[in-house]
Scaffold this active site. Structure first.
Site, PDB file in Angstrom:
ATOM      1  N   GLU A  55      82.918 104.706  33.590  1.00  6.57           N
ATOM      2  CA  GLU A  55      83.323 103.300  33.692  1.00  6.57           C
ATOM      3  C   GLU A  55      82.834 102.486  32.493  1.00  6.57           C
ATOM      4  O   GLU A  55      83.534 101.609  32.002  1.00  6.57           O
ATOM      5  CB  GLU A  55      82.836 102.679  35.000  1.00  6.57           C
ATOM      6  N   TYR A 105      82.663  93.898  37.074  1.00  3.65           N
ATOM      7  CA  TYR A 105      83.626  94.982  37.246  1.00  3.65           C
ATOM      8  C   TYR A 105      82.947  96.326  37.476  1.00  3.65           C
ATOM      9  O   TYR A 105      83.243  97.035  38.448  1.00  3.65           O
ATOM     10  CB  TYR A 105      84.574  95.102  36.039  1.00  3.65           C
ATOM     11  N   ASP A 151      89.626  94.837  37.391  1.00  2.56           N
ATOM     12  CA  ASP A 151      89.686  95.040  35.947  1.00  2.56           C
ATOM     13  C   ASP A 151      91.025  94.497  35.448  1.00  2.56           C
ATOM     14  O   ASP A 151      91.760  93.852  36.197  1.00  2.56           O
ATOM     15  CB  ASP A 151      89.496  96.518  35.594  1.00  2.56           C
TER      16      ASP A 151
END
Length: 364
Positions: free
Chosen positions: A25, A108, A126
């Site tokens: 991520e 996020y 996102d």
DNA sequence: CAGCCGTGGGC
DNA sequence: TGCCCAAGGCT
């Protein structure tokens, strides 16, 4: 992506490794899957656990991140790994609040890790989700002002059951079908519920405020070459442009000013053009063959230094300088391909585990 | 909160 | 070729 857990394992209660979810991520922040894949593979090979990463030297991590961009991510990555190793016993916090407190983990990433790795019902928003939600609800307010409203609407869609699968499905939908340009509405599993499509404005959403034009800056870097192939390099300060990365000493193209790192017969052998997030750069590359002691930076050579340790701008300057002949032509260096040129995009559709609606149950 | 911070691919 | 863009976080 390799951190994904297949349906059989998931049914057996297997969750993805939080370390790998977090690593991927962070790498995927503002970065494409195609660019990330080779880096993710390399990082997990070198450092299989967060403890391994925490124990890695700064220079090794920065060097492996070279070419991926946004280098503050790499500095925060290491700081986060060390915090997890030292303050959390090597285990990632399993809540949004706990994750959010770690370096480099914002709203996020905290939600994504909590949702995907720990199946927490976090609202994951996102750029993909913003686009999907803006179209589904026909939100015409431009970003970034619309952010709060889009997050609220995304929250309405987040289920209590299998929130991790939902989050990944939303992002995959945005990445493969509800794309920024020319969305494939004809095969969209939720087209029947899409207000944007109904109004015929889906393609134009989300609206965004226009960006300012990029100015062009100019500058120079000095590449000192020694007969044995060593080069003068310096470690940039841990902030600002290319912070923490290796580079050639330069002048004020970054606003810092400066002089050549040593007195020599400098020859400008060409220029490099490069575009950063907010400006274009035309960088002259000066070369000198010398063995003098530098005032800035230090002589470095393989294997301690490798061209792939350089951020792309410096890699361009390096390649130009090494290719340029001189009084002491260096041995030809084998230019290794940049890591992210080794990766190729693959379709995501085969990796779907589930999507809301018609694609439920479809397996890769 | 707006500016800062990379890069490579698509058109 | 050159321009536009894309899966955030920090200050």
């Amino acid at each position: 992506m390799p951190w994904r857990v297949g349906p059989a394992d998931r049914a057996a209660g297997v969750r993805p490794d939080p370390y790998r979810v977090w690593l991927s991520e962070v790498m995927l922040q503002q970065t494409t899957v195609a660019a990330v894949r080779a880096y993710f593979r390399r990082f997990t090979e070198l450092w299989p656990t967060v403890g391994d990463l925490a124990a890695a030297p700064d220079a090794a991590v920065m060097g492996e991140w070279a070419g991926l961009g946004y280098y503050a991510r790499a500095r925060n990555l290491l700081a986060c790994a060390r915090a997890v190793a030292q303050r959390h016993g090597g285990r990632f916090p399993d809540t949004v609040e706990g994750l959010r407190a770690l370096p480099g983990i914002g709203p996020y990433t905290a939600a994504a890790v909590a949702s995907i790795a720990f199946d927490r019902p976090a609202v994951v928003v996102d750029g993909n989700v913003e686009r999907v939600v803006a179209r589904l609800f026909a939100v015409e307010t431009p970003l970034p002002a619309a952010k709060a409203e889009l997050t609220r609407l995304a929250g309405l869609l987040t289920p209590a059951d299998r929130p991790g699968d939902h989050a990944q499905a939303m992002m995959d939908l945005g990445a493969t079908i509800c794309t920024p340009r020319k969305p494939a509405c004809g095969i969209c599993p939720v087209m029947a519920f899409c207000e944007g499509r109904k109004q015929g404005i889906a393609d134009d959403l989300p609206r965004k405020v226009p960006k300012a034009a990029k100015p062009t800056r100019q500058g120079i870097v000095w590449v000192a070459r020694r007969p044995d192939g060593a080069l003068v390099l310096e470690r940039r300060v841990d902030k600002g442009l290319l912070g923490g990365m290796l580079g050639f000493p330069g002048d004020g193209w970054d606003g810092a000013g400066g002089e050549a790192p040593l007195s020599a017969d400098w020859r400008v052998v060409g220029e490099v053009r490069h575009t950063f997030t907010h400006f274009h750069l035309i960088l002259s590359v000066a070369v000198a063959d010398t063995e003098a002691v530098p005032l800035r930076g230090e002589w470095m050579a393989m294997p301690a230094f490798h061209a792939t340790d350089l951020p792309t701008l410096m890699r361009k300057a390096h390649d130009l300088a090494v290719a340029a002949g001189g009084a002491h032509p260096p041995r030809p260096l084998a230019l290794e391909p940049m890591a992210n040129q080794l990766s190729h995009p693959v379709g995501y559709l085969g990796q779907y585990e589930s999507l809301p609606g018609s694609m439920e149950g479809e397996e890769g």
